[in-house]
Design a protein around this motif. Structure first.
Motif, PDB file in Angstrom:
ATOM      1  N   GLU A  22       0.816  -1.217   0.000  1.00 30.47           N
ATOM      2  CA  GLU A  22       0.000   0.000   0.000  1.00 30.47           C
ATOM      3  C   GLU A  22       0.851   1.270   0.000  1.00 30.47           C
ATOM      4  O   GLU A  22       0.571   2.216  -0.750  1.00 30.47           O
ATOM      5  CB  GLU A  22      -0.946   0.007   1.206  1.00 30.47           C
ATOM      6  CG  GLU A  22      -2.042  -1.044   1.150  1.00 30.47           C
ATOM      7  CD  GLU A  22      -1.576  -2.412   1.623  1.00 30.47           C
ATOM      8  OE1 GLU A  22      -2.377  -3.371   1.555  1.00 30.47           O
ATOM      9  OE2 GLU A  22      -0.401  -2.533   2.072  1.00 30.47           O
ATOM     10  N   ARG A  23       1.872   1.299   0.841  1.00 32.71           N
ATOM     11  CA  ARG A  23       2.720   2.495   0.905  1.00 32.71           C
ATOM     12  C   ARG A  23       3.454   2.706  -0.415  1.00 32.71           C
ATOM     13  O   ARG A  23       3.528   3.823  -0.929  1.00 32.71           O
ATOM     14  CB  ARG A  23       3.721   2.351   2.056  1.00 32.71           C
ATOM     15  CG  ARG A  23       4.736   3.488   2.143  1.00 32.71           C
ATOM     16  CD  ARG A  23       4.150   4.730   2.766  1.00 32.71           C
ATOM     17  NE  ARG A  23       5.081   5.847   2.737  1.00 32.71           N
ATOM     18  CZ  ARG A  23       5.002   6.885   3.558  1.00 32.71           C
ATOM     19  NH1 ARG A  23       4.047   6.953   4.464  1.00 32.71           N
ATOM     20  NH2 ARG A  23       5.861   7.882   3.474  1.00 32.71           N
ATOM     21  N   ARG A  24       3.992   1.634  -0.952  1.00 33.64           N
ATOM     22  CA  ARG A  24       4.696   1.712  -2.237  1.00 33.64           C
ATOM     23  C   ARG A  24       3.753   2.209  -3.335  1.00 33.64           C
ATOM     24  O   ARG A  24       4.118   3.056  -4.156  1.00 33.64           O
ATOM     25  CB  ARG A  24       5.244   0.325  -2.575  1.00 33.64           C
ATOM     26  CG  ARG A  24       5.803   0.163  -3.969  1.00 33.64           C
ATOM     27  CD  ARG A  24       7.106   0.884  -4.143  1.00 33.64           C
ATOM     28  NE  ARG A  24       7.757   0.517  -5.391  1.00 33.64           N
ATOM     29  CZ  ARG A  24       8.856   1.080  -5.842  1.00 33.64           C
ATOM     30  NH1 ARG A  24       9.447   2.030  -5.136  1.00 33.64           N
ATOM     31  NH2 ARG A  24       9.398   0.698  -6.983  1.00 33.64           N
ATOM     32  N   GLU A  27       3.089   5.900  -2.982  1.00 30.51           N
ATOM     33  CA  GLU A  27       4.235   6.698  -3.428  1.00 30.51           C
ATOM     34  C   GLU A  27       4.285   6.772  -4.957  1.00 30.51           C
ATOM     35  O   GLU A  27       4.556   7.840  -5.524  1.00 30.51           O
ATOM     36  CB  GLU A  27       5.517   6.099  -2.871  1.00 30.51           C
ATOM     37  CG  GLU A  27       5.661   6.293  -1.365  1.00 30.51           C
ATOM     38  CD  GLU A  27       6.860   5.573  -0.789  1.00 30.51           C
ATOM     39  OE1 GLU A  27       7.452   4.732  -1.491  1.00 30.51           O
ATOM     40  OE2 GLU A  27       7.224   5.868   0.369  1.00 30.51           O
ATOM     41  N   VAL A  48       0.706  11.076   1.170  1.00 28.36           N
ATOM     42  CA  VAL A  48       1.035   9.670   0.908  1.00 28.36           C
ATOM     43  C   VAL A  48       0.434   8.741   1.954  1.00 28.36           C
ATOM     44  O   VAL A  48      -0.202   7.734   1.607  1.00 28.36           O
ATOM     45  CB  VAL A  48       2.559   9.477   0.775  1.00 28.36           C
ATOM     46  CG1 VAL A  48       2.920   7.994   0.726  1.00 28.36           C
ATOM     47  CG2 VAL A  48       3.062  10.183  -0.487  1.00 28.36           C
ATOM     48  N   PRO A  49       0.568   9.018   3.266  1.00 31.38           N
ATOM     49  CA  PRO A  49      -0.083   8.143   4.246  1.00 31.38           C
ATOM     50  C   PRO A  49      -1.605   8.114   4.109  1.00 31.38           C
ATOM     51  O   PRO A  49      -2.227   7.067   4.312  1.00 31.38           O
ATOM     52  CB  PRO A  49       0.331   8.750   5.592  1.00 31.38           C
ATOM     53  CG  PRO A  49       1.593   9.490   5.308  1.00 31.38           C
ATOM     54  CD  PRO A  49       1.415  10.033   3.924  1.00 31.38           C
ATOM     55  N   ALA A  52      -2.359   5.887   1.124  1.00 31.04           N
ATOM     56  CA  ALA A  52      -2.038   4.491   1.446  1.00 31.04           C
ATOM     57  C   ALA A  52      -3.072   3.863   2.359  1.00 31.04           C
ATOM     58  O   ALA A  52      -3.370   2.665   2.245  1.00 31.04           O
ATOM     59  CB  ALA A  52      -0.651   4.409   2.075  1.00 31.04           C
TER      60      ALA A  52
END
Length: 208
Positions: A22-24, A27, A48-49, A52
């Motif tokens: 999810e984080r990738r 980004e 971004v958070p 995500a």
């Protein structure tokens, strides 16, 4: 955002976002659309958070290189899109005063599908993985998915400051059907026109 892509392995395309990516994915999405979404979601440390935390993993087609996420195409279908989150989520992240202004900007990007449509609402490929045809692979997988779901066409919007994306879409069978000129938004959003493009989809029965 600070991640390198290495390896010369085969690119594989899969449906759905891999667990833990999810984080990738957020980004990659921000790298591709941060300039467009910045007025609504900046700074990146908050954006971004937020992205995500509210992704719908089943509304993406992903490209992996040596098992690492290097590209994705998000889409809207049956009332669900790749990027989720509610108005309340935005207000909690940015505060009510600043959040209301951001919600008004985000509303400008709302593009709901018409009956029989799949809306592709984001195509992102890592800068170091470009030139491998990943964008085309993702588009064709989305087209296959749309056909399986009985959709008659794919629709997307492309801004006037992204001619490379428009050229890719045209190569993959999309045709511009309408351009909305919004010069009054150029200072705020960084672009002054949005072109709607469509690609017809043939179902398996029609291909026989």
């Amino acid at each position: 955002m600070g991640h390198d892509v290495t390896g010369d392995g085969t690119v594989t395309v899969r449906r759905g976002l891999p667990y833990g990516a999810e984080r990738r994915a957020a980004e990659l999405y921000w790298d591709a659309f941060g300039r467009k979404l910045g007025p609504a979601l900046n700074p990146p440390g908050k954006a971004v958070p937020l992205i995500a935390a509210h992704l719908n993993a089943d509304r993406a087609v992903c490209a992996l290189l040596d098992g690492r996420l290097v590209g994705l195409a998000g889409y809207q279908l049956d009332g669900r899109s790749f990027t989720g989150g509610s108005a309340g989520d935005v207000l909690r992240a940015y505060g009510h005063l600043r959040g209301l202004h951001r919600l008004l900007i985000l509303a400008l990007f709302d593009r709901s599908p018409a009956p029989g449509q799949l809306v592709m609402d984001g195509l992102a490929v890592h800068a170091e993985a470009r030139g491998r045809g990943i964008g085309s692979l993702l588009i064709e997988e989305v087209a296959a998915l749309a056909a399986e779901q009985g959709c008659r066409e794919i629709r997307l919007d492309v801004i006037d400051t992204n001619p490379r994306a428009r050229a890719l879409y045209e190569r993959r069978g999309f045709t511009a059907v309408r351009t909305e000129h919004t010069p009054y938004l150029r200072r705020l959003l960084g672009f002054g026109a949005v072109t709607t493009m469509r690609r017809p989809i043939r179902t398996r029965g029609e291909e026989r």
